[in-house]
Design a protein around this motif. Structure first.
Motif, PDB file in Angstrom:
ATOM      1  N   TYR A 171       0.822  -1.223   0.000  1.00 22.42           N
ATOM      2  CA  TYR A 171       0.000   0.000   0.000  1.00 22.42           C
ATOM      3  C   TYR A 171       0.852   1.267   0.000  1.00 22.42           C
ATOM      4  O   TYR A 171       0.576   2.186  -0.783  1.00 22.42           O
ATOM      5  CB  TYR A 171      -0.948  -0.022   1.207  1.00 22.42           C
ATOM      6  CG  TYR A 171      -1.774   1.237   1.342  1.00 22.42           C
ATOM      7  CD1 TYR A 171      -2.915   1.432   0.565  1.00 22.42           C
ATOM      8  CD2 TYR A 171      -1.399   2.239   2.237  1.00 22.42           C
ATOM      9  CE1 TYR A 171      -3.660   2.598   0.696  1.00 22.42           C
ATOM     10  CE2 TYR A 171      -2.147   3.402   2.365  1.00 22.42           C
ATOM     11  CZ  TYR A 171      -3.279   3.585   1.583  1.00 22.42           C
ATOM     12  OH  TYR A 171      -4.012   4.735   1.698  1.00 22.42           O
ATOM     13  N   PRO A 172       1.901   1.383   0.838  1.00 21.24           N
ATOM     14  CA  PRO A 172       2.740   2.590   0.769  1.00 21.24           C
ATOM     15  C   PRO A 172       3.424   2.754  -0.582  1.00 21.24           C
ATOM     16  O   PRO A 172       3.620   3.877  -1.055  1.00 21.24           O
ATOM     17  CB  PRO A 172       3.760   2.386   1.893  1.00 21.24           C
ATOM     18  CG  PRO A 172       3.134   1.405   2.813  1.00 21.24           C
ATOM     19  CD  PRO A 172       2.309   0.509   1.940  1.00 21.24           C
ATOM     20  N   VAL A 173       3.773   1.625  -1.204  1.00 21.27           N
ATOM     21  CA  VAL A 173       4.425   1.695  -2.526  1.00 21.27           C
ATOM     22  C   VAL A 173       3.461   2.261  -3.555  1.00 21.27           C
ATOM     23  O   VAL A 173       3.818   3.144  -4.357  1.00 21.27           O
ATOM     24  CB  VAL A 173       4.923   0.301  -2.939  1.00 21.27           C
ATOM     25  CG1 VAL A 173       5.611   0.366  -4.296  1.00 21.27           C
ATOM     26  CG2 VAL A 173       5.873  -0.268  -1.898  1.00 21.27           C
ATOM     27  N   ARG A 174       2.211   1.788  -3.564  1.00 24.78           N
ATOM     28  CA  ARG A 174       1.225   2.288  -4.524  1.00 24.78           C
ATOM     29  C   ARG A 174       0.873   3.750  -4.247  1.00 24.78           C
ATOM     30  O   ARG A 174       0.623   4.529  -5.185  1.00 24.78           O
ATOM     31  CB  ARG A 174      -0.029   1.423  -4.469  1.00 24.78           C
ATOM     32  CG  ARG A 174       0.188  -0.015  -4.921  1.00 24.78           C
ATOM     33  CD  ARG A 174      -1.137  -0.706  -5.177  1.00 24.78           C
ATOM     34  NE  ARG A 174      -1.851  -0.070  -6.260  1.00 24.78           N
ATOM     35  CZ  ARG A 174      -3.131  -0.349  -6.588  1.00 24.78           C
ATOM     36  NH1 ARG A 174      -3.801  -1.254  -5.874  1.00 24.78           N
ATOM     37  NH2 ARG A 174      -3.717   0.265  -7.598  1.00 24.78           N
ATOM     38  N   GLU A 175       0.874   4.130  -2.980  1.00 25.37           N
ATOM     39  CA  GLU A 175       0.613   5.535  -2.653  1.00 25.37           C
ATOM     40  C   GLU A 175       1.711   6.440  -3.222  1.00 25.37           C
ATOM     41  O   GLU A 175       1.429   7.480  -3.821  1.00 25.37           O
ATOM     42  CB  GLU A 175       0.526   5.683  -1.141  1.00 25.37           C
ATOM     43  CG  GLU A 175       0.177   7.093  -0.698  1.00 25.37           C
ATOM     44  CD  GLU A 175       0.093   7.206   0.814  1.00 25.37           C
ATOM     45  OE1 GLU A 175      -0.287   8.288   1.306  1.00 25.37           O
ATOM     46  OE2 GLU A 175       0.412   6.212   1.506  1.00 25.37           O
ATOM     47  N   GLN A 176       2.976   5.997  -3.064  1.00 26.13           N
ATOM     48  CA  GLN A 176       4.083   6.788  -3.608  1.00 26.13           C
ATOM     49  C   GLN A 176       4.059   6.766  -5.137  1.00 26.13           C
ATOM     50  O   GLN A 176       4.378   7.767  -5.798  1.00 26.13           O
ATOM     51  CB  GLN A 176       5.416   6.218  -3.091  1.00 26.13           C
ATOM     52  CG  GLN A 176       6.635   7.004  -3.514  1.00 26.13           C
ATOM     53  CD  GLN A 176       6.656   8.406  -2.956  1.00 26.13           C
ATOM     54  OE1 GLN A 176       6.129   8.651  -1.878  1.00 26.13           O
ATOM     55  NE2 GLN A 176       7.257   9.326  -3.694  1.00 26.13           N
ATOM     56  N   LEU A 177       3.666   5.645  -5.720  1.00 25.68           N
ATOM     57  CA  LEU A 177       3.548   5.550  -7.179  1.00 25.68           C
ATOM     58  C   LEU A 177       2.510   6.528  -7.714  1.00 25.68           C
ATOM     59  O   LEU A 177       2.714   7.171  -8.754  1.00 25.68           O
ATOM     60  CB  LEU A 177       3.176   4.124  -7.587  1.00 25.68           C
ATOM     61  CG  LEU A 177       4.313   3.160  -7.884  1.00 25.68           C
ATOM     62  CD1 LEU A 177       3.758   1.782  -8.221  1.00 25.68           C
ATOM     63  CD2 LEU A 177       5.166   3.665  -9.031  1.00 25.68           C
ATOM     64  N   ALA A 178       1.395   6.662  -7.037  1.00 27.16           N
ATOM     65  CA  ALA A 178       0.358   7.596  -7.474  1.00 27.16           C
ATOM     66  C   ALA A 178       0.885   9.029  -7.470  1.00 27.16           C
ATOM     67  O   ALA A 178       0.622   9.817  -8.393  1.00 27.16           O
ATOM     68  CB  ALA A 178      -0.870   7.472  -6.576  1.00 27.16           C
ATOM     69  N   GLN A 179       1.670   9.388  -6.464  1.00 27.41           N
ATOM     70  CA  GLN A 179       2.243  10.735  -6.422  1.00 27.41           C
ATOM     71  C   GLN A 179       3.249  10.945  -7.551  1.00 27.41           C
ATOM     72  O   GLN A 179       3.285  12.001  -8.195  1.00 27.41           O
ATOM     73  CB  GLN A 179       2.910  10.957  -5.056  1.00 27.41           C
ATOM     74  CG  GLN A 179       1.943  10.935  -3.881  1.00 27.41           C
ATOM     75  CD  GLN A 179       2.648  11.109  -2.549  1.00 27.41           C
ATOM     76  OE1 GLN A 179       3.871  11.317  -2.501  1.00 27.41           O
ATOM     77  NE2 GLN A 179       1.885  11.022  -1.455  1.00 27.41           N
ATOM     78  N   GLU A 180       4.063   9.938  -7.814  1.00 28.19           N
ATOM     79  CA  GLU A 180       5.061  10.079  -8.876  1.00 28.19           C
ATOM     80  C   GLU A 180       4.414  10.126 -10.262  1.00 28.19           C
ATOM     81  O   GLU A 180       4.866  10.873 -11.143  1.00 28.19           O
ATOM     82  CB  GLU A 180       6.055   8.916  -8.784  1.00 28.19           C
ATOM     83  CG  GLU A 180       6.915   8.961  -7.530  1.00 28.19           C
ATOM     84  CD  GLU A 180       7.796   7.747  -7.384  1.00 28.19           C
ATOM     85  OE1 GLU A 180       7.669   6.827  -8.230  1.00 28.19           O
ATOM     86  OE2 GLU A 180       8.612   7.698  -6.438  1.00 28.19           O
ATOM     87  N   ILE A 181       3.349   9.352 -10.465  1.00 29.86           N
ATOM     88  CA  ILE A 181       2.641   9.399 -11.752  1.00 29.86           C
ATOM     89  C   ILE A 181       2.015  10.771 -11.963  1.00 29.86           C
ATOM     90  O   ILE A 181       2.079  11.344 -13.063  1.00 29.86           O
ATOM     91  CB  ILE A 181       1.578   8.283 -11.803  1.00 29.86           C
ATOM     92  CG1 ILE A 181       2.254   6.908 -11.905  1.00 29.86           C
ATOM     93  CG2 ILE A 181       0.644   8.489 -12.981  1.00 29.86           C
ATOM     94  CD1 ILE A 181       1.290   5.743 -11.785  1.00 29.86           C
ATOM     95  N   LEU A 182       1.429  11.342 -10.908  1.00 29.07           N
ATOM     96  CA  LEU A 182       0.854  12.679 -11.015  1.00 29.07           C
ATOM     97  C   LEU A 182       1.937  13.724 -11.298  1.00 29.07           C
ATOM     98  O   LEU A 182       1.724  14.659 -12.094  1.00 29.07           O
ATOM     99  CB  LEU A 182       0.113  13.017  -9.720  1.00 29.07           C
ATOM    100  CG  LEU A 182      -0.608  14.380  -9.682  1.00 29.07           C
ATOM    101  CD1 LEU A 182      -1.649  14.461 -10.798  1.00 29.07           C
ATOM    102  CD2 LEU A 182      -1.245  14.607  -8.329  1.00 29.07           C
TER     103      LEU A 182
END
Length: 385
Positions: A171-182
């Motif tokens: 979950y923390p990895v996907r949260e950071q991924l969402a920020q990087e994609i944005l």
């Protein structure tokens, strides 16, 4: 009586000897000795000549033998040097083969260890490894190639892979991924291929420019000649026509130019070739700056190219005007936007994978003991039944 005495005296005189009967000395032994001596000298000369020829042959043989020895020595040296070179090459090849074998052995050991680890991995582990690979690709695309689209696509694929896993720890990895994609979506993408092709087209246009596109000095004689010819048509008298003819002939002889503005001199062939090559060099430098993402170098190259166009080329030419507009538009492009950091999600995912491996290795040793205890319990229950 006297007669008798004379007779007696005649009888007492010695007998006369004839001249032919005198004895001669013997010279043939001397001639024989001379012949023998001459024959000896001739024999000695022949023997000496034969000995001299034999010595010459011996010397020639010695020289030939010496040459053969030298050649054999050179061949031996060459063969020894070639053998030494072959030995060195063989030793080098042997060392390379040993290094190759050692590398292959390390690869085999690494592959065997990975295969052993792969036997203990689950589907979640494989999905996490795939997501890690995609994140690495995204970081390489962004940091090395400045490819925003490729990095964004790789991060989206990694998020899709992580969505398929049943691990709550991602979950923390996907949260950071969402920020990087944005963050990547907010960055303006740079079409480096398109910019490079436009600069190459501009360079080809410059190479096709002729001397007519270069700056030329203005000519002010045409209007005066036209006004003179118009005035001659209006005069009707013969005197005025003669005066106009004289005036027109003088105009053809004497040329009057009004230098109200500075006139640029005509360019020589060497100067025109230098200007063309200089402009092509500036455009090539700008193209390389686009590929490498050097903003300052890109701006400097385009500024120099525009200055060269203004200095050496005529703005009234259609090709020069189009080239000037194109370079001005390209100059306003930002080829090196500020890129975000997308390595945080990869670091979090590596930590999660390392944690899963550590957790899996600890229960593996305990699972074997538990399995043995369970087997013992099942056996005792069977006996009791």
């Amino acid at each position: 009586m006297p007669v008798t005495e004379s007779n007696d005296q005649n009888h007492q005189l010695p007998a006369t000897v004839s001249a032919n009967g005198e004895s001669r000395p013997r010279t043939w032994p001397l001639w024989l000795a001379c012949l023998i001596l001459l024959a000896g000298l001739i024999a000695i000369g022949l023997w000496s000549w034969q000995q001299w020829q034999a010595q010459q042959q011996i010397r020639q043989s010695l020289d030939h033998v010496t040459q053969m020895n030298n050649q054999l020595g050179q061949r031996l040296d060459q063969s020894s040097s070639s053998r030494a070179d072959r030995l060195e090459s063989l030793e080098t090849t042997l060392r390379e083969q040993q290094q190759t074998l050692s590398e292959q052995q390390r690869q085999i050991d690494h592959t065997a260890s990975e295969l052993l680890d792969a036997g203990n991995r689950t589907r979640t582990d494989w999905l996490l490894a795939e997501a890690e690979y995609l994140m690495r690709i995204a970081n390489q695309r962004l940091m090395i190639e400045k490819d925003i689209r490729g990095a964004l696509a790789a991060l989206k694929s990694a998020d899709d892979v992580l969505r398929e896993t049943d691990d709550i720890g991602v979950y923390p990895v996907r949260e950071q991924l969402a920020q990087e994609i944005l963050a990547l979506r907010s960055v303006t993408d740079v079409d480096r291929t398109g910019l490079y092709l436009q600069l190459e087209a501009a360079r080809e246009t410059v190479s096709q420019l002729s001397g007519q596109a270069m700056t030329e000095a203005p000519d002010f004689t045409g209007d005066e000649q036209d006004s003179g010819t118009a005035d001659t048509g209006e005069e009707s008298s013969a005197l005025s026509r003669a005066w106009e003819r004289t005036k027109s002939s003088l105009d053809n002889v004497v040329s009057i130019r009004r230098l109200d503005e500075p006139v640029k001199p005509l360019l020589s062939p060497d100067q025109s070739a230098w200007a063309r090559l200089n402009l092509q060099l500036m455009l090539e430098q700008a193209a390389l700056a686009v590929l490498r993402g050097h903003e300052n170098l890109y701006q400097q190259a385009l500024d120099k190219a525009l200055a060269s166009l203004d200095t050496w080329y005529d703005d009234s030419n259609s090709r020069i005007a189009a080239l000037n507009n194109t370079l001005t538009e390209l100059k306003d492009r930002d080829i090196n936007p500020e890129l975000p950091d997308i390595s945080r999600s990869l670091t979090l995912l590596k930590g999660r994978i390392a944690g899963r491996h550590a957790n899996n290795e600890a229960p593996m040793n305990g699972d074997s003991d538990d399995a043995g205890d369970s087997q013992d319990k099942s056996g005792s229950e069977g006996d009791a039944s």
